[in-house]
Design a protein around this motif. Structure first.
Motif, PDB file in Angstrom:
ATOM      1  N   GLN A   1       0.813  -1.780   0.200  1.00 24.00           N
ATOM      2  CA  GLN A   1       0.203  -0.097  -0.071  1.00 24.00           C
ATOM      3  C   GLN A   1       0.652   0.884   0.288  1.00 24.00           C
ATOM      4  O   GLN A   1       1.912   1.500   0.670  1.00 24.00           O
ATOM      5  N   ARG A   2       0.676   1.999  -0.831  1.00 25.64           N
ATOM      6  CA  ARG A   2       1.625   3.544  -1.287  1.00 25.64           C
ATOM      7  C   ARG A   2       0.739   4.846  -0.780  1.00 25.64           C
ATOM      8  O   ARG A   2      -0.885   4.581  -0.796  1.00 25.64           O
ATOM      9  N   ALA A   3       1.144   5.884  -0.515  1.00 21.47           N
ATOM     10  CA  ALA A   3       0.711   6.781  -0.593  1.00 21.47           C
ATOM     11  C   ALA A   3       2.476   8.448  -0.126  1.00 21.47           C
ATOM     12  O   ALA A   3       3.610   7.665   0.060  1.00 21.47           O
ATOM     13  N   ASP A   4       2.155   9.556  -1.150  1.00 22.37           N
ATOM     14  CA  ASP A   4       2.784  10.270  -0.779  1.00 22.37           C
ATOM     15  C   ASP A   4       2.354  11.346   0.058  1.00 22.37           C
ATOM     16  O   ASP A   4       1.366  11.114   0.097  1.00 22.37           O
ATOM     17  N   PRO A   5       3.603  12.082   0.959  1.00 19.14           N
ATOM     18  CA  PRO A   5       5.061  11.896   1.103  1.00 19.14           C
ATOM     19  C   PRO A   5       5.414  10.720   1.946  1.00 19.14           C
ATOM     20  O   PRO A   5       3.891  10.240   3.137  1.00 19.14           O
ATOM     21  N   VAL A   6       6.279   9.734   2.226  1.00 21.07           N
ATOM     22  CA  VAL A   6       6.580   8.611   3.627  1.00 21.07           C
ATOM     23  C   VAL A   6       6.565  10.345   4.506  1.00 21.07           C
ATOM     24  O   VAL A   6       6.497  11.123   4.124  1.00 21.07           O
TER      25      VAL A   6
ATOM     26  N   ILE B   1      17.274   1.110   5.886  1.00 23.10           N
ATOM     27  CA  ILE B   1      16.357   2.518   6.659  1.00 23.10           C
ATOM     28  C   ILE B   1      15.102   1.693   5.818  1.00 23.10           C
ATOM     29  O   ILE B   1      14.904   2.015   4.215  1.00 23.10           O
ATOM     30  N   GLU B   2      13.829   1.524   6.679  1.00 28.31           N
ATOM     31  CA  GLU B   2      12.799   1.485   5.979  1.00 28.31           C
ATOM     32  C   GLU B   2      11.825   2.459   6.102  1.00 28.31           C
ATOM     33  O   GLU B   2      12.016   3.634   6.545  1.00 28.31           O
ATOM     34  N   LEU B   3      10.591   3.387   4.395  1.00 23.16           N
ATOM     35  CA  LEU B   3      10.289   4.584   4.607  1.00 23.16           C
ATOM     36  C   LEU B   3       9.096   4.321   5.196  1.00 23.16           C
ATOM     37  O   LEU B   3       8.691   3.173   4.073  1.00 23.16           O
ATOM     38  N   TRP B   4       8.231   4.544   5.306  1.00 24.00           N
ATOM     39  CA  TRP B   4       6.737   4.427   5.551  1.00 24.00           C
ATOM     40  C   TRP B   4       6.095   5.817   5.776  1.00 24.00           C
ATOM     41  O   TRP B   4       6.487   6.962   6.170  1.00 24.00           O
ATOM     42  N   PRO B   5       5.106   5.903   4.721  1.00 23.66           N
ATOM     43  CA  PRO B   5       4.727   4.447   4.177  1.00 23.66           C
ATOM     44  C   PRO B   5       5.492   3.938   2.835  1.00 23.66           C
ATOM     45  O   PRO B   5       6.710   5.498   1.877  1.00 23.66           O
ATOM     46  N   ILE B   6       5.151   3.226   2.293  1.00 21.63           N
ATOM     47  CA  ILE B   6       5.805   3.599   0.372  1.00 21.63           C
ATOM     48  C   ILE B   6       5.444   4.414  -0.303  1.00 21.63           C
ATOM     49  O   ILE B   6       4.306   4.135  -0.582  1.00 21.63           O
ATOM     50  N   GLY B   7       6.416   4.898  -1.098  1.00 21.58           N
ATOM     51  CA  GLY B   7       6.124   5.960  -1.966  1.00 21.58           C
ATOM     52  C   GLY B   7       5.865   5.699  -3.039  1.00 21.58           C
ATOM     53  O   GLY B   7       5.941   4.400  -3.514  1.00 21.58           O
ATOM     54  N   GLN B   8       4.751   5.839  -4.116  1.00 22.97           N
ATOM     55  CA  GLN B   8       3.932   6.037  -5.074  1.00 22.97           C
ATOM     56  C   GLN B   8       4.486   6.602  -5.816  1.00 22.97           C
ATOM     57  O   GLN B   8       3.760   6.673  -7.542  1.00 22.97           O
ATOM     58  N   THR B   9       5.422   7.412  -6.113  1.00 17.91           N
ATOM     59  CA  THR B   9       5.678   8.870  -6.704  1.00 17.91           C
ATOM     60  C   THR B   9       7.348   8.833  -6.581  1.00 17.91           C
ATOM     61  O   THR B   9       7.579   9.097  -5.819  1.00 17.91           O
ATOM     62  N   ASP B  10       8.032   8.662  -7.980  1.00 15.55           N
ATOM     63  CA  ASP B  10       9.509   8.815  -7.850  1.00 15.55           C
ATOM     64  C   ASP B  10      10.018  10.278  -7.974  1.00 15.55           C
ATOM     65  O   ASP B  10       9.340  10.986  -7.558  1.00 15.55           O
ATOM     66  N   GLY B  11      11.038  10.306  -7.304  1.00 20.22           N
ATOM     67  CA  GLY B  11      11.571  11.462  -6.214  1.00 20.22           C
ATOM     68  C   GLY B  11      12.276  12.115  -7.606  1.00 20.22           C
ATOM     69  O   GLY B  11      12.852  12.020  -8.745  1.00 20.22           O
TER      70      GLY B  11
END
Length: 236
Positions: A112-117, A128-138
């Motif tokens: 499940q993804r969302a922006d921003p982390v 390192i885990e970033l939450w939530p998983i990003g849905q858009t590339d930087g």
């Protein structure tokens, strides 16, 4: 502070401090041991203090669908000070820690993804885990959806003669000499000089509290309600 000294120069300094021969050929049998002491000393100094010159800031793009990141290749994970994300044209600091309550909102196991982390934690395998998983590339142009990591970088080991020290060379060879020959006169003198230099350097690098030579002026006094005693009519 003399940083960037090569390993071969550190070996010369250590040998001079121990009053042994500076000729490399005369030290072939103990060279590996000497290098070991220099490395262990530098590692101890690196762990002992957050040296400002080793604090770095690096930007990494969020990758759509990526949960774990290899910031550990550049930073000591235990000494990451903060992580920020660029969102809406400004840097927003992420909170540390991800637990079941967060996964209940955005389940990373289910992609499940969302922006921003919004949060981060130290995970297994130096990641390192970033939450939530990003849905858009930087975006490399605007840095939107990039994360900025601030912390103490990893130490460069001393292996080849041309490798350079990350910490002050006098601290390294003096403490190394005191550990190499702790019971000798040279070792004890080196320890004393090293302790004095370390204290002086830390004192210089520690921010001092600012003060005013002429004080800060009269401070406003808090309002106090006047105390009224028992009323007495005039003339009584």
């Amino acid at each position: 502070m003399a940083r960037g000294t090569t390993l071969v120069k550190l070996l010369d300094q250590l040998r001079a401090e121990l009053h042994t021969s500076l000729n490399p050929a005369h030290n072939n049998q103990v060279r590996d041991k000497q290098v070991h002491f220099l490395n262990k000393t530098q590692e101890w100094l690196w762990e002992d203090y957050n040296w400002p010159h080793l604090r770095e800031r690096k930007n990494y793009p969020v990758q759509a669908g990526q949960r774990f990141y290899d910031f550990g290749a550049d930073f000591d994970l235990e000494r990451i000070e903060r992580i920020e994300v660029m969102t809406g044209g400004r840097w927003l600091e992420l909170d540390q820690g991800v637990d079941s309550a967060h996964y209940a909102l955005q389940n990373s196991e289910l992609d499940q993804r969302a922006d921003p982390v919004r949060r981060w934690r130290i995970a297994e395998d130096e990641q390192i885990e970033l939450w939530p998983i990003g849905q858009t590339d930087g975006d490399p142009t605007t840095l939107e959806n990039y994360v900025k990591v601030t912390g103490i970088r990893k130490l460069n080991p001393l292996v080849k003669d041309t490798d350079r020290a990350d910490i002050d060379d006098q601290l390294i060879f003096l403490y190394a000499a005191s550990s190499y020959a702790p019971d000798s006169k040279e070792g004890k003198m080196a320890l004393n000089r090293a302790n004095k230099r370390l204290a002086k350097m830390k004192g210089r690098l520690t921010p001092r509290r600012q003060f005013s030579m002429f004080g800060v002026g009269r401070q406003p006094q808090p309002y106090r309600r006047p105390v009224v005693g028992a009323y007495r009519p005039p003339g009584t």
